[in-house]
Scaffold this motif. Structure first.
Motif, PDB file in Angstrom:
ATOM      1  N   SER A   1       0.824  -1.205   0.000  1.00  0.00           N
ATOM      2  CA  SER A   1       0.000   0.000   0.000  1.00  0.00           C
ATOM      3  C   SER A   1       0.862   1.260   0.000  1.00  0.00           C
ATOM      4  O   SER A   1       0.574   2.225  -0.719  1.00  0.00           O
ATOM      5  N   GLN A   2       1.929   1.239   0.778  1.00  0.00           N
ATOM      6  CA  GLN A   2       2.828   2.392   0.824  1.00  0.00           C
ATOM      7  C   GLN A   2       3.523   2.585  -0.520  1.00  0.00           C
ATOM      8  O   GLN A   2       3.668   3.721  -1.005  1.00  0.00           O
ATOM      9  N   MET A   3       3.943   1.487  -1.144  1.00  0.00           N
ATOM     10  CA  MET A   3       4.586   1.570  -2.454  1.00  0.00           C
ATOM     11  C   MET A   3       3.619   2.085  -3.515  1.00  0.00           C
ATOM     12  O   MET A   3       4.020   2.785  -4.451  1.00  0.00           O
ATOM     13  N   SER A   4       2.361   1.738  -3.394  1.00  0.00           N
ATOM     14  CA  SER A   4       1.351   2.217  -4.341  1.00  0.00           C
ATOM     15  C   SER A   4       1.277   3.739  -4.321  1.00  0.00           C
ATOM     16  O   SER A   4       1.202   4.391  -5.377  1.00  0.00           O
ATOM     17  N   ILE A   5       1.304   4.317  -3.133  1.00  0.00           N
ATOM     18  CA  ILE A   5       1.261   5.780  -3.005  1.00  0.00           C
ATOM     19  C   ILE A   5       2.501   6.398  -3.633  1.00  0.00           C
ATOM     20  O   ILE A   5       2.417   7.363  -4.398  1.00  0.00           O
ATOM     21  N   LYS A   6       3.674   5.822  -3.326  1.00  0.00           N
ATOM     22  CA  LYS A   6       4.927   6.344  -3.869  1.00  0.00           C
ATOM     23  C   LYS A   6       4.983   6.203  -5.392  1.00  0.00           C
ATOM     24  O   LYS A   6       5.539   7.055  -6.096  1.00  0.00           O
ATOM     25  N   ALA A   7       4.418   5.104  -5.925  1.00  0.00           N
ATOM     26  CA  ALA A   7       4.428   4.882  -7.367  1.00  0.00           C
ATOM     27  C   ALA A   7       3.646   5.968  -8.088  1.00  0.00           C
ATOM     28  O   ALA A   7       4.094   6.506  -9.108  1.00  0.00           O
ATOM     29  N   ARG A   8       2.459   6.290  -7.567  1.00  0.00           N
ATOM     30  CA  ARG A   8       1.645   7.346  -8.181  1.00  0.00           C
ATOM     31  C   ARG A   8       2.373   8.690  -8.128  1.00  0.00           C
ATOM     32  O   ARG A   8       2.266   9.508  -9.052  1.00  0.00           O
ATOM     33  N   GLN A   9       3.099   8.939  -7.060  1.00  0.00           N
ATOM     34  CA  GLN A   9       3.834  10.195  -6.952  1.00  0.00           C
ATOM     35  C   GLN A   9       5.005  10.238  -7.936  1.00  0.00           C
ATOM     36  O   GLN A   9       5.212  11.248  -8.611  1.00  0.00           O
ATOM     37  N   ARG A  10       5.745   9.148  -8.036  1.00  0.00           N
ATOM     38  CA  ARG A  10       6.932   9.138  -8.893  1.00  0.00           C
ATOM     39  C   ARG A  10       6.587   9.198 -10.368  1.00  0.00           C
ATOM     40  O   ARG A  10       7.329   9.790 -11.160  1.00  0.00           O
ATOM     41  N   VAL A  11       5.466   8.614 -10.762  1.00  0.00           N
ATOM     42  CA  VAL A  11       5.150   8.559 -12.189  1.00  0.00           C
ATOM     43  C   VAL A  11       4.915   9.952 -12.774  1.00  0.00           C
ATOM     44  O   VAL A  11       4.967  10.132 -14.003  1.00  0.00           O
ATOM     45  N   ALA A  12       4.699  10.949 -11.926  1.00  0.00           N
ATOM     46  CA  ALA A  12       4.552  12.325 -12.417  1.00  0.00           C
ATOM     47  C   ALA A  12       5.774  12.763 -13.215  1.00  0.00           C
ATOM     48  O   ALA A  12       5.669  13.589 -14.130  1.00  0.00           O
ATOM     49  N   GLU A  13       6.949  12.206 -12.906  1.00  0.00           N
ATOM     50  CA  GLU A  13       8.170  12.534 -13.635  1.00  0.00           C
ATOM     51  C   GLU A  13       8.138  11.993 -15.060  1.00  0.00           C
ATOM     52  O   GLU A  13       8.924  12.440 -15.904  1.00  0.00           O
ATOM     53  N   PHE A  14       7.251  11.045 -15.313  1.00  0.00           N
ATOM     54  CA  PHE A  14       7.193  10.381 -16.618  1.00  0.00           C
ATOM     55  C   PHE A  14       5.867  10.653 -17.328  1.00  0.00           C
ATOM     56  O   PHE A  14       5.473   9.891 -18.206  1.00  0.00           O
ATOM     57  N   GLN A  15       5.186  11.721 -16.945  1.00  0.00           N
ATOM     58  CA  GLN A  15       3.949  12.106 -17.616  1.00  0.00           C
ATOM     59  C   GLN A  15       4.223  13.249 -18.593  1.00  0.00           C
ATOM     60  O   GLN A  15       5.246  13.927 -18.512  1.00  0.00           O
ATOM     61  N   SER A  16       3.291  13.452 -19.511  1.00  0.00           N
ATOM     62  CA  SER A  16       3.518  14.401 -20.596  1.00  0.00           C
ATOM     63  C   SER A  16       3.796  15.809 -20.097  1.00  0.00           C
ATOM     64  O   SER A  16       4.608  16.531 -20.681  1.00  0.00           O
ATOM     65  N   LYS A  17       3.165  16.232 -19.005  1.00  0.00           N
ATOM     66  CA  LYS A  17       3.365  17.595 -18.520  1.00  0.00           C
ATOM     67  C   LYS A  17       4.822  17.858 -18.169  1.00  0.00           C
ATOM     68  O   LYS A  17       5.290  19.001 -18.282  1.00  0.00           O
ATOM     69  N   ALA A  18       5.553  16.811 -17.756  1.00  0.00           N
ATOM     70  CA  ALA A  18       6.963  16.970 -17.424  1.00  0.00           C
ATOM     71  C   ALA A  18       7.866  16.706 -18.629  1.00  0.00           C
ATOM     72  O   ALA A  18       8.785  17.482 -18.918  1.00  0.00           O
ATOM     73  N   VAL A  19       7.602  15.630 -19.365  1.00  0.00           N
ATOM     74  CA  VAL A  19       8.523  15.188 -20.406  1.00  0.00           C
ATOM     75  C   VAL A  19       8.409  16.021 -21.676  1.00  0.00           C
ATOM     76  O   VAL A  19       9.430  16.415 -22.267  1.00  0.00           O
ATOM     77  N   VAL A  20       7.195  16.329 -22.121  1.00  0.00           N
ATOM     78  CA  VAL A  20       7.040  17.089 -23.364  1.00  0.00           C
ATOM     79  C   VAL A  20       7.602  18.496 -23.222  1.00  0.00           C
ATOM     80  O   VAL A  20       8.158  19.054 -24.169  1.00  0.00           O
ATOM     81  N   SER A  21       7.516  19.060 -22.041  1.00  0.00           N
ATOM     82  CA  SER A  21       8.124  20.379 -21.814  1.00  0.00           C
ATOM     83  C   SER A  21       9.635  20.322 -22.033  1.00  0.00           C
ATOM     84  O   SER A  21      10.228  21.268 -22.566  1.00  0.00           O
ATOM     85  N   ARG A  22      10.252  19.222 -21.645  1.00  0.00           N
ATOM     86  CA  ARG A  22      11.693  19.066 -21.863  1.00  0.00           C
ATOM     87  C   ARG A  22      12.009  18.944 -23.356  1.00  0.00           C
ATOM     88  O   ARG A  22      13.023  19.483 -23.834  1.00  0.00           O
ATOM     89  N   ILE A  23      11.159  18.240 -24.099  1.00  0.00           N
ATOM     90  CA  ILE A  23      11.370  18.125 -25.547  1.00  0.00           C
ATOM     91  C   ILE A  23      11.199  19.482 -26.216  1.00  0.00           C
ATOM     92  O   ILE A  23      11.978  19.850 -27.117  1.00  0.00           O
ATOM     93  N   GLU A  24      10.214  20.269 -25.773  1.00  0.00           N
ATOM     94  CA  GLU A  24      10.043  21.606 -26.334  1.00  0.00           C
ATOM     95  C   GLU A  24      11.282  22.472 -26.088  1.00  0.00           C
ATOM     96  O   GLU A  24      11.675  23.247 -26.961  1.00  0.00           O
ATOM     97  N   ARG A  25      11.884  22.339 -24.921  1.00  0.00           N
ATOM     98  CA  ARG A  25      13.094  23.122 -24.638  1.00  0.00           C
ATOM     99  C   ARG A  25      14.235  22.734 -25.569  1.00  0.00           C
ATOM    100  O   ARG A  25      15.023  23.591 -25.990  1.00  0.00           O
ATOM    101  N   VAL A  26      14.318  21.449 -25.924  1.00  0.00           N
ATOM    102  CA  VAL A  26      15.325  21.016 -26.882  1.00  0.00           C
ATOM    103  C   VAL A  26      15.069  21.658 -28.242  1.00  0.00           C
ATOM    104  O   VAL A  26      16.011  22.135 -28.913  1.00  0.00           O
TER     105      VAL A  26
END
Length: 405
Positions: A374-399
């Motif tokens: 259960s604790q890992m489930s919470i952490k997983a949802r938090q960490r996946v934000a680093e791999f969502q479009s709002k984070a990653v596509v912004s980095r591609i736009e900067r390139v």
């Protein structure tokens, strides 16, 4: 900004790379960019269509006309050299689209590198695998992780993988056009640290930034909880593996680990069974094929633990991200891009590849400790934000902005 993307495959052809390309194009349109895409035409597909604002040009290649070259007629891939017909077709697309940026994905880049100077566009390549240095794209040699390219070794490996008729010319072409690619590409985007290291980008002193694959911001909601295929799932908790059921994905390692578990918990494998799997399925295993993405997402939402036991350096598997977005701890091999995605001991466990005992012990540990799951489930949802479009596509736009400056 006017962007022309190049990809050898595009939906309805389905795979991790294809889904990434489609999601990226749609998100770039949503952010105000003018986006077109050129991809190889396959039988039954429209030559031109618009997908959520992305203009899709399906082009024909000379190699695709030689059916005997390909084991899968629905996946006639781009060759490791400029395809004459594809090159001319891409030239025509460039004349129509007038891109500022050409963003290519793997070998189809060879059919645009001769046009780079003429096009006046900046050229970016996302490396979804190891094809820049490895003609079989997987960076494995004799069923082990390869320690790096060497011409004679690569010829032998490609002969074993493709056969002599295709192996030798493919290796020579990949070496020659890999050199050309390094000279003309303005920025490489390897999808993981493993890909950056395996393709020797730093050694060759070529510009690169590691930018991972991504999942849509709302990926956890892209599921169909009423899909009829879900009736095939167990009624109680189960373990879930999604991907080709093959040796390099660790399927045989997983089956041996599963056979040694104390718990009577079902194991579900969703994917195409490979011909290289030489092991019997123990009791409690279900193999399901042909599932659409929305049904797979619903399956993630129902499972207890996600499993990704690859034994090859899997570049950046989005299935791990999708499982985390669904709040599932992931037990995976410490290899390839999986090490970038999973925080060991926080969002799941990383175990040595090809080690069924370590895999079994990690699974048993989480089955015996629901509170930790259960604790890992919470952490997983938090960490996946680093791999969502709002984070990653912004980095591609900067390139895009950096190479255009």
């Amino acid at each position: 900004m006017r962007i022309l993307m190049l990809a050898q495959f595009y939906p309805p052809t389905i795979g991790g790379e294809e889904r990434h390309v489609r999601n990226l194009g749609i998100e770039l349109v949503r952010r105000g960019h003018d986006v077109a895409l050129a991809t190889l035409w396959h039988k039954g597909q429209a030559e031109f269509e618009i997908d959520h604002g992305v203009r899709i040009h399906r082009i024909r290649g000379t190699m695709q006309r030689i059916a005997t070259l390909f084991s899968e007629q629905g996946r006639q891939y781009a060759p490791p050299f400029p395809d004459p017909e594809a090159l001319n077709a891409i030239r025509r697309v460039i004349l129509v689209e007038r891109p500022d940026i050409i963003h290519a994905h793997n070998w189809i880049v060879h059919s645009v590198t001769p046009l780079k100077a003429w096009s006046k566009a900046k050229l970016i390549v996302t490396l979804h695998d190891y094809s820049l240095v490895c003609v079989q794209k997987r960076l494995t040699y004799q069923n082990r992780v390869c320690d790096g390219p060497a011409f004679v070794k690569c010829v032998q490996c490609s002969n074993d993988f493709y056969g002599i008729a295709k192996g030798v010319p493919s290796t020579v072409a990949n070496w020659i056009w890999g050199l050309a690619e390094r000279r003309v590409v303005d920025m490489f985007l390897p999808v993981s640290e493993a890909v950056a290291l395996g393709t020797q980008l730093a050694r060759h002193k070529v510009p690169h930034q590691v930018i991972p694959n991504f999942v849509p911001d709302n990926v956890a909601t892209l599921r169909d909880d009423e899909h009829p295929l879900l009736a095939q799932l167990p009624d109680k908790e189960f373990l879930l593996f999604v991907g080709d059921v093959t040796r390099d994905k660790g399927a045989d390692v997983l089956l041996r680990a599963f056979a040694g578990l104390r718990n009577q918990i079902p194991l579900v494998l969703i994917g195409r069974p490979g011909k290289d799997l030489e092991i019997e399925f123990p009791p409690g295993v279900r193999v399901l094929q042909g599932w659409p993405h929305e049904a797979v997402m619903a399956a993630w939402n129902r499972c207890a633990i996600a499993l990704a036991p690859s034994i090859w350096p899997d570049p950046c598997p989005t299935v791990a991200m999708e499982a985390m977005a669904s709040g599932r701890p992931v037990i995976a091999s410490r290899i390839g891009g999986l090490s970038d995605i999973i925080a060991d001991g926080e969002t799941g466990f990383l175990v040595p590849p090809n080690d069924p005992v370590a895999l079994r012990d990690a699974i048993q540990c989480l089955l015996d400790d629901p509170a930790r799951r259960s604790q890992m489930s919470i952490k997983a949802r938090q960490r996946v934000a680093e791999f969502q479009s709002k984070a990653v596509v912004s980095r591609i736009e900067r390139v895009y902005q950096e190479v255009s400056a």
